[in-house]
Structures are given as C-alpha cells and as structure tokens.
Design a protein around this motif. Structure first.
Motif, mmCIF file in Angstrom:
data_model
loop_
_atom_site.group_PDB
_atom_site.id
_atom_site.type_symbol
_atom_site.label_atom_id
_atom_site.label_comp_id
_atom_site.label_asym_id
_atom_site.label_seq_id
_atom_site.Cartn_x
_atom_site.Cartn_y
_atom_site.Cartn_z
ATOM 1 N N ASP A 101 0.807 -1.216 0.000
ATOM 2 C CA ASP A 101 0.000 0.000 0.000
ATOM 3 C C ASP A 101 0.841 1.266 0.000
ATOM 4 N N TYR A 102 2.101 1.181 0.435
ATOM 5 C CA TYR A 102 2.866 2.394 0.687
ATOM 6 C C TYR A 102 3.992 2.650 -0.319
ATOM 7 N N TYR A 103 4.212 1.749 -1.250
ATOM 8 C CA TYR A 103 5.387 1.871 -2.120
ATOM 9 C C TYR A 103 5.005 1.965 -3.590
ATOM 10 N N ASP A 104 5.695 2.850 -4.310
ATOM 11 C CA ASP A 104 5.686 2.897 -5.771
ATOM 12 C C ASP A 104 7.140 2.886 -6.221
ATOM 13 N N PHE A 105 7.557 1.837 -6.905
ATOM 14 C CA PHE A 105 8.906 1.799 -7.462
ATOM 15 C C PHE A 105 8.825 2.295 -8.903
ATOM 16 N N VAL A 106 9.652 3.279 -9.210
ATOM 17 C CA VAL A 106 9.556 3.983 -10.489
ATOM 18 C C VAL A 106 10.861 3.833 -11.267
ATOM 19 N N VAL A 107 10.746 3.492 -12.531
ATOM 20 C CA VAL A 107 11.918 3.430 -13.393
ATOM 21 C C VAL A 107 11.627 4.195 -14.678
ATOM 22 N N GLU A 108 12.581 5.010 -15.116
ATOM 23 C CA GLU A 108 12.438 5.776 -16.358
ATOM 24 C C GLU A 108 13.140 5.014 -17.472
ATOM 25 N N LEU A 109 12.407 4.785 -18.552
ATOM 26 C CA LEU A 109 12.943 4.074 -19.700
ATOM 27 C C LEU A 109 13.095 5.042 -20.865
ATOM 28 N N LYS A 110 14.199 4.920 -21.578
ATOM 29 C CA LYS A 110 14.451 5.778 -22.745
ATOM 30 C C LYS A 110 14.792 4.918 -23.950
ATOM 31 N N ARG A 111 14.429 5.463 -25.087
ATOM 32 C CA ARG A 111 14.713 4.747 -26.335
ATOM 33 C C ARG A 111 15.672 5.576 -27.167
#
Length: 244
Positions: free
Chosen positions: A234-244
């Motif tokens: 409920d408390y976590y959002d893991f975020v990753v930025e992807l680029k092309r």
C-alpha cells in the motif's frame, strides 16, 4: 463548503453506483494532491451532510479506499490519507531520503540483532567463508508512526560488529567509516506475509508483500551489505524511467 468537497458532487443520472462514483472521485482528488498524505479526509458525517448522500454510500466509498490502501482509518481519530512513497530505481537512496520529502518523520526500530556465522546465501552475496561472522539486524521502518516495511540487513563483522556503533542510519554509518555504498544490485519478487511477518508488520497473515533483496558494494566492488526488505504494498511505488 470546502471547495475540495464540492468537487465530489455525484451525478445521480450516471448508471455507476453512487458509492463507486464517490470512491473514484476521492481517489482522483488524492492522486491530484488535493488531499496530501497524512492529512485527514472528510468524515462520513461530513460527506453525508455536504453531498446529500446516504451514510451507507459514504461508508461503502471509504471502505473501497480502505481496501485499496489509499486511506488509513484510526478508530477515534479519523480517516487519513495513507503515506505512499515513490522510489526511483535509477537512484541509490536511503529510507530517510524517500520519506522526508513527503513530510513524514522516518524512524527505524531495531527489533532483533544477531552475531552469527553466515548462511550459504550470505556467503555468496558478501564473499564470505562459512566460518566468518556477520551481524544481522532487523528493523521496522516507519513514517511517523505508520509501519511501512521491515528490513533485515546482514553485514560482515569487519564492517559492523555492534549495532550501537551504527546510530540511526546504516548508510550514514557506512559513509562515516569510509565504506559508502556506491552501487547496489536489487531483485524484486512477490512474497506472502508469514505468521512472524504479520506479527512484526501488524498485518494479516497471508497478505501479499513485495520482497526487495539488495547487495550493496563499496570501493573496489567489495560487498558490504545484504538487505532484504519486506514492503507493505500500500505504501510503495517503485519507479523506473525508460528511454529509447
């Protein structure tokens, strides 16, 4: 009338059940930042009186948010927006750096320490021999008083031999002794709360969790920590930025 509540006005001509309309509007308002983490949400009574809805509609809408982990309901205190923390996977940060920007006070409660021989997994991860010693410490991670995760960190005794040497932050301690974590490898997998984890995290046994396993490396690619973190979803959002 509070402008934020006025925006929650429901459409009785909509075929969607009123409680679901209200749940969706509340969720959208929270995601838009109209109510912030830790802030009190309007009570059932306020929603009933202001929106002209039934108590059943208000209660069921809040129940939806409760089941989704969007809110925390504390008997006698009210309903509050649950903390939710975004952790970019491209940055190597610590728990305090994740929690403080959201306005919460991060705390770590050490609930167990062991000085012992390493397991096979720890030998492999930390490059140790079976007769070496490690210090293992288990900590509850809290945002204010809300438990959000449990950490179990294992370090060679040459890095940490007494938990009292560490202070409040493991990474700050490693910085002080000249062995900062410069790189880490993390693995993510689903887990289920065992009876022990449910007791420690104050959740129901069998509840789904996210298990993050991390090996941290210092100068010379020397492994200095193996940490397993059981995150309450409920408390976590893991975020990753992807680029092309």
């Amino acid at each position: 009338m509070d402008r934020r509540i006025r925006l929650l006005t429901l459409d009785e001509s909509d075929a969607t059940p009123l409680y679901m309309q209200l749940a969706r509007k509340l969720t959208a308002a929270i995601e838009a930042g109209q109510w912030l983490a830790g802030e009190a949400l309007p009570s059932e009574r306020t929603l009933v009186d202001t929106l002209g809805i039934s108590r059943v509609t208000a209660r069921r809408a809040l129940q939806v948010l409760d089941e989704e982990g969007t809110i925390l309901r504390n008997r006698g205190q009210g309903t509050f927006i649950a903390p939710r923390f975004a952790q970019p996977l491209s940055n190597l940060g610590n728990f305090s750096e994740m929690v403080r920007p959201k306005g919460f006070v991060p705390t770590s409660e050490v609930i167990d320490t062991q000085r012992r021989e390493p397991s096979h997994e720890e030998c492999v991860a930390l490059g140790l021999r079976p007769n070496d010693e490690v210090l293992s410490l288990t900590r509850l991670r809290k945002a204010d008083t809300t438990i959000v995760s449990l950490d179990r960190s294992t370090l060679p005794v040459g890095v940490l031999s007494d938990v009292n040497e560490m202070g409040d932050s493991l990474y700050a301690y490693l910085d002080r002794i000249g062995k900062p974590v410069l790189r880490a490898v993390q693995h993510f997998r689903a887990a289920i709360a065992t009876a022990e984890l449910s007791r420690q995290l104050s959740i129901e046994a069998g509840e789904p969790l996210l298990l993050v396993s991390r090996v941290g490396y210092t100068h010379g690619e020397v492994a200095v920590e193996l940490t397993k973190t059981w995150c309450i979803n409920d408390y976590y959002d893991f975020v990753v930025e992807l680029k092309r």
